[in-house]
Scaffold this motif. Structure first.
Motif, PDB file in Angstrom:
ATOM      1  N   ILE A   1      43.230  46.398  42.641  1.00 14.93           N
ATOM      2  CA  ILE A   1      41.176  45.386  42.705  1.00 14.93           C
ATOM      3  C   ILE A   1      42.581  44.164  43.851  1.00 14.93           C
ATOM      4  O   ILE A   1      41.375  43.146  44.299  1.00 14.93           O
ATOM      5  CB  ILE A   1      41.036  45.344  41.173  1.00 14.93           C
ATOM      6  N   GLY A   2      43.840  43.855  43.266  1.00 13.97           N
ATOM      7  CA  GLY A   2      44.466  42.596  43.806  1.00 13.97           C
ATOM      8  C   GLY A   2      44.285  42.304  45.467  1.00 13.97           C
ATOM      9  O   GLY A   2      44.378  42.168  45.995  1.00 13.97           O
ATOM     10  N   PRO A   3      44.749  43.747  46.296  1.00 16.69           N
ATOM     11  CA  PRO A   3      44.513  43.579  47.683  1.00 16.69           C
ATOM     12  C   PRO A   3      43.308  43.241  47.934  1.00 16.69           C
ATOM     13  O   PRO A   3      43.033  42.662  48.926  1.00 16.69           O
ATOM     14  CB  PRO A   3      45.073  44.969  48.212  1.00 16.69           C
ATOM     15  N   VAL A   4      41.837  43.620  47.663  1.00 13.76           N
ATOM     16  CA  VAL A   4      40.984  43.515  47.854  1.00 13.76           C
ATOM     17  C   VAL A   4      40.860  42.047  47.320  1.00 13.76           C
ATOM     18  O   VAL A   4      40.003  40.875  48.450  1.00 13.76           O
ATOM     19  CB  VAL A   4      39.905  43.926  47.007  1.00 13.76           C
ATOM     20  N   LEU A   5      41.349  41.124  46.624  1.00 13.40           N
ATOM     21  CA  LEU A   5      41.030  39.502  46.082  1.00 13.40           C
ATOM     22  C   LEU A   5      41.363  38.606  47.143  1.00 13.40           C
ATOM     23  O   LEU A   5      41.932  37.500  46.896  1.00 13.40           O
ATOM     24  CB  LEU A   5      41.130  39.615  44.461  1.00 13.40           C
ATOM     25  N   SER A   6      42.729  39.717  47.864  1.00 11.53           N
ATOM     26  CA  SER A   6      43.663  38.895  48.548  1.00 11.53           C
ATOM     27  C   SER A   6      43.284  38.873  50.380  1.00 11.53           C
ATOM     28  O   SER A   6      44.126  37.823  50.624  1.00 11.53           O
ATOM     29  CB  SER A   6      45.341  39.539  48.444  1.00 11.53           C
ATOM     30  N   VAL A   7      41.906  39.217  50.518  1.00 11.34           N
ATOM     31  CA  VAL A   7      41.397  39.491  51.837  1.00 11.34           C
ATOM     32  C   VAL A   7      40.853  38.134  51.879  1.00 11.34           C
ATOM     33  O   VAL A   7      40.205  37.776  50.832  1.00 11.34           O
ATOM     34  CB  VAL A   7      40.169  40.526  52.132  1.00 11.34           C
ATOM     35  N   PRO A   8      40.921  37.337  52.813  1.00  8.47           N
ATOM     36  CA  PRO A   8      40.164  35.688  52.246  1.00  8.47           C
ATOM     37  C   PRO A   8      39.256  35.563  52.554  1.00  8.47           C
ATOM     38  O   PRO A   8      37.347  36.762  52.801  1.00  8.47           O
ATOM     39  CB  PRO A   8      40.991  35.174  54.235  1.00  8.47           C
ATOM     40  N   GLY A   9      38.710  35.135  51.805  1.00  9.60           N
ATOM     41  CA  GLY A   9      36.745  34.522  50.930  1.00  9.60           C
ATOM     42  C   GLY A   9      36.384  35.310  49.780  1.00  9.60           C
ATOM     43  O   GLY A   9      36.028  34.835  49.634  1.00  9.60           O
ATOM     44  N   VAL A  10      37.185  36.445  49.480  1.00 10.06           N
ATOM     45  CA  VAL A  10      36.486  36.812  48.688  1.00 10.06           C
ATOM     46  C   VAL A  10      37.148  36.251  47.122  1.00 10.06           C
ATOM     47  O   VAL A  10      35.781  36.644  46.547  1.00 10.06           O
ATOM     48  CB  VAL A  10      37.228  38.841  48.391  1.00 10.06           C
ATOM     49  N   ARG A  11      37.929  36.263  47.121  1.00 10.70           N
ATOM     50  CA  ARG A  11      38.384  34.997  46.085  1.00 10.70           C
ATOM     51  C   ARG A  11      37.003  34.353  45.949  1.00 10.70           C
ATOM     52  O   ARG A  11      36.600  33.595  44.173  1.00 10.70           O
ATOM     53  CB  ARG A  11      39.614  35.061  45.659  1.00 10.70           C
ATOM     54  N   ASP A  12      36.665  33.499  46.748  1.00 12.28           N
ATOM     55  CA  ASP A  12      36.345  32.607  46.897  1.00 12.28           C
ATOM     56  C   ASP A  12      34.852  33.056  46.288  1.00 12.28           C
ATOM     57  O   ASP A  12      33.913  32.464  45.816  1.00 12.28           O
ATOM     58  CB  ASP A  12      36.264  31.618  47.783  1.00 12.28           C
ATOM     59  N   VAL A  13      34.011  33.823  47.231  1.00 13.48           N
ATOM     60  CA  VAL A  13      33.063  34.074  46.896  1.00 13.48           C
ATOM     61  C   VAL A  13      33.000  34.544  45.483  1.00 13.48           C
ATOM     62  O   VAL A  13      31.377  34.205  44.591  1.00 13.48           O
ATOM     63  CB  VAL A  13      32.540  35.214  47.846  1.00 13.48           C
ATOM     64  N   LEU A  14      33.752  35.558  45.972  1.00 12.05           N
ATOM     65  CA  LEU A  14      33.332  36.139  43.670  1.00 12.05           C
ATOM     66  C   LEU A  14      33.273  35.184  42.510  1.00 12.05           C
ATOM     67  O   LEU A  14      32.791  34.759  41.615  1.00 12.05           O
ATOM     68  CB  LEU A  14      34.287  37.316  43.008  1.00 12.05           C
ATOM     69  N   ALA A  15      34.213  34.407  42.690  1.00  9.70           N
ATOM     70  CA  ALA A  15      34.549  32.800  42.004  1.00  9.70           C
ATOM     71  C   ALA A  15      33.323  32.037  42.080  1.00  9.70           C
ATOM     72  O   ALA A  15      32.665  31.366  40.483  1.00  9.70           O
ATOM     73  CB  ALA A  15      35.248  32.021  42.234  1.00  9.70           C
TER      74      ALA A  15
END
Ligand code: FO1
Length: 308
Positions: free
Chosen positions: A200-214
């Motif tokens: 899961i970490g690598p997916v969350l590290s792709v720019p924009g992914v973490r922000d969209v989920l948050a």
């Protein structure tokens, strides 16, 4: 639409349950490519292939990866040259890597080739790599050396202590087309029961992914890959401990609380609901050990917001 953030084997099992309760056309799987590697000049995407093989009923049931009924003639022939054969590529599996490598060489993107492979295996859901750019999980060992994910996971059988994990290339990587849109617009997002650190970490590290989920974390749930303090498969429990977290549902909650509001845990952990809630996540208890399709379907229903 239901979007699922996926690693390999655990995610494939979860998706097969989800497809029993939701139309294939309603599902978008966003898949880790940090495990990817190049061998003999071939581009190999293990988590993408594991999901396609598993959902199409083609996968090797014992291992969870590769194709069933495999033969290993090419590997045996490579042994003759003393070429590295620690990463086992079956003769039929090789066709996937030959096709993907040829298409990438013609200028197709990984997303495009993956869509062709998904359709060739008769699947109707969307399977999308987290990025079309090269992102590689690198594992720093207590010995001081840094190895690729597959060297850690397969060659060393993850029987080594890890001091750090990084996702080389992620800062410069663009989310694959449709990834941010799917994660933003889906009615629900589920983080599959995959290794929170290296899948899961690598997916969350792709720019924009973490922000969209948050931004939409209230409608994001995660299924804990840790049950009663242990990983069902692979090194997730040890990696969490080695990286300063704890191998428990509380530790998983701490790891994912920024991007998910609900953690689905197994009945074995119903005594630890408080630990999850103290990480500002709500906790749903159900059977999460997918010993068969109907358990997986029930788990999927719960994860997308059904009653526990
Ligand atoms: N896992 C192994 O433990 N040994 C292997 O030889 C191996 C080969 C392999 C070939 C193609 C493929 O798609 C997956 C393969 N895996 C193998 C699994 C791979 O290491 C995945 O990255 C893990 O399943 C983690 O997701």
């Amino acid at each position: 639409v239901i979007a699922v953030v996926c690693g390999g084997v655990g995610a494939a099992r979860f998706l097969s349950g989800l497809l029993d309760v939701v139309e294939q056309s309603e599902v978008v799987a966003i898949v880790n490519t940090g495990d990817d590697l190049e061998l003999y000049g071939l581009s190999i995407s293990p988590d993408l292939d594991t999901i396609v093989y598993s959902l199409s009923g083609s996968s090797n049931a014992e291992t969870g990866w590769g194709l069933s009924g495999e033969t290993w003639a090419a590997m045996e022939a490579l042994d003759r040259f003393g070429a590295p054969t620690w990463f086992r590529l079956g003769d039929r599996d090789l066709a996937t890597h030959l096709y993907r490598t040829a298409r990438l060489g013609e200028g197709a993107t990984l997303s495009q080739v993956t869509a062709e492979i998904v359709s060739a295996f008769g699947l109707g859901l969307a399977v999308v790599p987290m990025s079309d750019d090269k992102v590689r999980t690198r594992v720093a060992l207590a010995s001081g050396e840094e190895v690729s994910f597959q060297e850690y996971f397969v060659k060393l059988a993850h029987a080594v202590r890890v001091t750090a994990v990084r996702f080389e290339g992620s800062a410069m990587a663009a989310p694959a087309p449709g990834v941010l849109e799917a994660l933003g617009a889906a009615e629900r997002v589920v983080i599959a029961p995959s290794n929170p650190v290296v899948s899961i970490g690598p997916v969350l590290s792709v720019p924009g992914v973490r922000d969209v989920l948050a931004a939409r974390r209230a409608t994001v749930s995660a299924v804990s890959p840790i049950v009663a303090g242990a990983a069902l498969k692979g090194p997730a429990d040890r990696l969490l401990e080695e990286l300063g977290a704890t191998a428990s549902v509380g530790g998983v909650a701490k790891w994912l609380t920024g991007v998910a509001a609900t953690l689905v845990v197994d009945r074995a952990d119903e005594g630890r609901v408080g630990e999850v809630e103290s990480e500002q996540m709500s906790c749903v208890v159900t059977d999460t050990v997918m010993r068969n399709r109907s358990v997986a379907a029930r788990l999927a229903e719960v994860a997308i917001g059904g009653t526990p």
